[in-house]
Design an enzyme around this catalytic site. Structure first.
Site, short mmCIF file in Angstrom:
data_model
loop_
_atom_site.label_atom_id
_atom_site.label_comp_id
_atom_site.label_asym_id
_atom_site.label_seq_id
_atom_site.Cartn_x
_atom_site.Cartn_y
_atom_site.Cartn_z
N ASP A 343 0.85 -1.18 0.00
CA ASP A 343 0.00 0.00 0.00
C ASP A 343 0.89 1.24 0.00
O ASP A 343 2.12 1.14 0.06
CB ASP A 343 -0.97 -0.01 1.18
CG ASP A 343 -0.26 0.02 2.53
OD1 ASP A 343 0.97 0.00 2.57
OD2 ASP A 343 -0.96 0.07 3.56
N ASP A 604 -7.05 -5.15 4.14
CA ASP A 604 -5.90 -5.88 3.60
C ASP A 604 -5.85 -7.33 4.06
O ASP A 604 -5.01 -8.10 3.58
CB ASP A 604 -4.59 -5.20 4.03
CG ASP A 604 -4.43 -3.80 3.46
OD1 ASP A 604 -4.85 -3.60 2.30
OD2 ASP A 604 -3.90 -2.92 4.15
#
Length: 889
Positions: A343, A604
């Protein structure tokens, strides 16, 4: 508190059945609180400590070093047991000196493995103690962070999106609460929760009024009281049934397959040597001892210890670089990463998200927009401090003027917390005049699409902020007079209020970390829920070359084959949902790549599970940390690059030990068998073989400290049993050539008797099999272009020196040695030089033609593995406490 100490006898408790989670779901919340002797304000600190001392920790796993378990692993070798039995038999029939020496050497060998492996486990214990998992509990009426293992019956726990439920809870309050219960039920859709009692639950896993330990909060928030902990929970019962042994990785399966290969070869050859010696009329007991000693020397007895030492040494080195490994074998997997998805926040950027501005739809500063953002906010405050909530909500409360925005004059009636699918949050509020209003905030494109009208300037304001790399949240409102609840329909026909702007600046050292990963042949790809223009701006700022960009909407339009074809030319994946992240990860793995994923949010978790190596950070959400194999104490790509190098270094050093064993020990087996054909005596006594093995193993304990050539770190390496087998059959016979040369010199030049022959072969075999490490440890030719570590050099030198001096020492007679002539020592020096030269020539040919077998694929994450991963958060230093009946009062 007697009710908490023990279950009442049937006669005294006839009117009240034990309180299970299922029975608590049928009772009103107040009744449940009374049964566990708690209140909505939680337990007092002193009472919680007293219950913890009496009832034990909320634990399912332990990570303490266990000396007896380590010792048992050292004694697990059946050949050692047979050798001890044969030695005791030898002692009983009069061969006492030889038997005692064999037993002493066995004890020293076991002690060597025990000492090193136990020391490694102590180091791992210290590393595990760095990881803490906490829950937000109400103690003395105030929310406090409590270690999950210290939660007790009656604790009141706060739940928010991303939390892993820390115990079995009876819900006291639920606001849009949904829990992912797949770890228990296998259901993919989250279960909706409420605080009302239910009449007749259909099953113990279908309890809408309860939250189960180990499940994940996907939406909403809640408050619950602990009614079961540890092994009394539904999740705990499953975890304890599975035990602590986890599914094997490819690295472990490679070790197992290699060990079985050597064991099979050893069994055949050692058996042949035994039969040969018996047929030649030698003593049956002596032949058995000789064959067993040879077998013990050839089996990879110290391989588990070498692997443990390598992994624990690597784990300590990684810990110094702020990387904590949850499972030691994950280090090797870390070294195999080819594609890394990460990310943006905290890896490519500083990770310090700060509030920059509140703007109205025309781009002008607006206190009203800031106030709306603070009202539609899930951050948790205690004594004016922000102690929980997502990053953006926390940053908003830490903004200048947040405390003076007038939120205390507004009453919050209902809320729909942020949802990663809709990317929206909503709240229903009432001001001091009694007027009610719905406030919605979320991703700009989603919010704008739900507005009845948008001023023309809004798009220009958004474009300017995205171009600057800012993170933007849109805020919209609508009147809601008379409403008392919220539904998805209230999130339409909105009026755009403005934008909340946040800043997260690119890291100045990100470019250096990206360059290092590129040199390690690791491709870095950005996968984010943020806007694609923001992601492109960040990549441009840090110098990450962007080949292509795919948004979540574009991914949805691609089938699996089209997505796989697009992956090699795509660097940025923007505005992706958790399911889309998972789909991208799986598609990349399907291409044959070993995939790493670095993430820290609840969105996630699925991708972390699906990646070959899940990587998270200490500040991540509970569910992200649980899904990860590796936890970074500091979110930094440079640290991760160091971890990749360490994983490859550990694998390379483990392979060195394996190749050592195959190149020298396999040759010794042939030599022992060949010598038995023409000698009238055993070529080496069992005591001498075991002593040779002990000295050799002691020197090899330094292999985990060895340096690794830079070129070996540039590419990931996989366990390849076919390559090891080929190496064994290629270099083993080279070792045997010099063994037979020694035999010839001893018989034809020195006319050696049994003692002199055994002394000569002992010194030659120990010297060649020890010194060959300097040639085999590197692919460079000549080998002295690669520098070994000092501990390995010193250990090997001492080993050879002790072996050379033993025939001249006072112990020579006891061990069956005799002094060697100077001429033999000169011949030995010459043979060692020629041996190493021949090994170098062999390396040139072997590595030029190197057909390899297919690498062992890492097993896909399965349900059992997920339970093991999740259960690791309820870990204590000692053995888990088996809860008493009191936990289910």
């Amino acid at each position: 508190m007697a009710a908490l100490d023990q279950a009442e006898p049937p006669g005294e408790a006839a009117d009240r059945a034990p309180l299970t989670l299922a029975s608590s779901a049928t009772l009103p919340a107040d009744d449940v609180l009374a049964r566990v002797e708690s209140t909505a304000d939680g337990l007092s600190h002193d009472e919680a400590l007293a219950r913890l001392a009496r009832l034990g920790p909320n634990a399912l796993r332990s990570h303490g070093a266990r000396p007896l378990a380590v010792l048992a692993r050292q004694l697990r070798n059946p050949l050692l047991i047979l050798l001890v039995a044969a030695s005791l038999t030898s002692f009983a029939v009069g061969e006492r000196t030889s038997a005692l020496i064999i037993l002493l050497i066995i004890c020293l060998s076991v002690g060597l493995g025990f000492f090193n492996e136990y020391r490694s486990e102590l180091a791992v214990e210290a590393l595990h103690s760095q990881l803490r998992h906490t829950a937000l509990a109400v103690r003395d009426g105030e929310p406090v962070a409590v270690d999950v293992t210290e939660l007790v019956l009656g604790d009141v726990v706060l739940l928010a999106v991303g939390d892993v439920v820390p115990a079995d809870l009876r819900l006291l309050r639920a606001e849009g609460l949904e829990c992912d219960e797949a770890v228990l039920t296998g259901e993919s859709l989250p279960a909706e929760k409420r605080s009302d009692a239910i009449a007749n639950p259909e099953s113990s896993l279908d309890l809408a009024a309860c939250a189960f330990m180990g499940t994940v909060v996907r939406a909403g928030s809640g408050l619950g009281v602990v009614v079961a902990t540890g092994g009394w929970t539904e999740f705990g019962a499953i975890a304890l049934r599975l035990g602590e042994r986890q599914p094997q990785t490819a690295f472990q399966r490679g070790l197992r397959d290699f060990s079985l290969l050597l064991v099979r070869i050893t069994a055949v050859l050692a058996g042949s040597i035994l039969v040969l010696n018996v047929v030649l009329g030698r003593s049956l007991l002596g032949s058995v001892l000789f064959a067993l000693a040879i077998a013990v020397g050839l089996t990879p007895q110290l391989l588990p210890a070498i692997v443990t030492i390598s992994l624990s040494t690597g784990a300590k080195r990684l810990a110094e670089r702020k990387v904590v490994v949850k499972r030691l074998v994950s280090i090797e997997d870390l070294g195999n990463i080819v594609v890394l998805f990460t990310d943006k926040t905290g890896t490519l950027t500083e990770g310090a998200v700060t509030f920059a501005a509140a703007l109205d739809a025309a781009g002008r500063p607006s206190e009203a927009v800031l106030r709306s953002g603070l009202l539609c906010n899930d951050a948790t405050l205690a004594d004016g401090r922000v102690i929980g909530g997502n990053q953006l909500d926390r940053a908003l409360w830490q903004a200048a003027g947040a405390r003076d925005a007038g939120t205390d004059r507004v009453r919050r009636i209902a809320a729909r917390p942020f949802d990663y699918q809709s990317r929206l949050a909503a709240v229903l509020v009432e001001d001091e005049r009694g007027a009610r209003q719905v406030i919605v905030k979320g991703a700009p494109e989603i919010v704008l699409a739900r507005c009845a009208s948008v001023v023309p300037q809004a798009s220009a304001v958004l474009d300017a902020q995205f171009a600057a790399g800012s993170r933007v949240i849109a805020v919209a409102t609508r009147a809601a007079d008379g409403r008392t609840t919220l539904s998805s329909g209230d999130e339409h026909d909105l009026e755009l209020a403005g934008f909340l702007v946040f800043v997260d600046r690119p890291k100045v050292d990100a470019r250096e970390a990206l360059d290092r990963l590129e040199r390690l042949d690791v491709a870095v790809k950005l996968i984010t829920g943020d806007n694609d223009r923001v992601a492109q701006k960040v990549c441009a700022d840090i110098g990450l070359a962007v080949e292509g960009t795919l948004t979540g909407a574009q991914i949805d339009r691609l089938d699996d084959a089209q997505l796989a074809a697009a992956l090699p030319r795509t660097t940025i994946f923007a505005r992706v949902t958790p399911e889309q992240k998972s789909r991208v990860i799986k598609a990349q793995r399907a291409l044959g790549s070993t995939v790493g994923f670095l993430g820290d949010g609840v969105n996630d978790a699925v991708a972390l599970h699906d990646a070959d190596v899940g990587i998270s950070v200490e500040t991540a959400t509970d569910v992200a940390k649980d899904a990860a194999d590796i936890v970074l104490l500091d979110k930094d790509l440079a640290i991760l690059a160091g971890g990749v190098v360490e994983g490859r270094r550990i694998f390379a050093n483990t392979i060195k030990y394996v190749l050592m064993g195959t190149s020298s020990n396999f040759g010794n087996m042939f030599s022992a068998g060949g010598a038995s054909l023409f000698l009238s005596f055993l070529p080496m006594l069992p005591t001498q073989i075991l002593l040779n093995n002990l000295l050799y193993d002691a020197s090899e304990m330094a292999i985990p400290t060895d340096n690794v050539d830079e070129e070996q770190l540039q590419r990931p390496a996989h366990w390849d049993t076919a390559f090891i087998r080929r190496f064994m059959t290629f270099f083993g016979p080279i070792s045997s050539i010099f063994d037979f040369a020694t035999f010839g010199i001893m018989i034809w030049v020195f006319n050696a008797n049994a003692a002199l022959f055994r002394s000569g072969w002992f010194v030659e075999s120990l010297a060649t099999q020890s010194l060959v490490i300097f040639a085999i440890r590197t692919r460079r030719i000549p080998f002295f272009h690669s520098r070994p570590s000092t501990p390995l050099t010193v250990a090997t030198t001492i080993c050879v020196a002790v072996g050379v001096l033993l025939p001249f020492s006072p112990l020579a007679g006891v061990l069956g040695f005799t002094a060697l002539p100077a001429a033999f020592m000169a011949a030995l020096a010459a043979m060692i030089v020629v041996y190493l030269l021949l090994i170098e020539l062999g390396k040139r040919r072997f590595y030029r033609v190197r057909p390899a077998g297919p690498p062992l694929a890492r097993p896909r994450p399965d349900h059992e593995r997920r339970i093991h991963r999740r259960a690791s958060r309820w870990t204590i230093l000692t053995r888990p406490h088996r809860p008493r009946t009191a936990h289910r009062t």
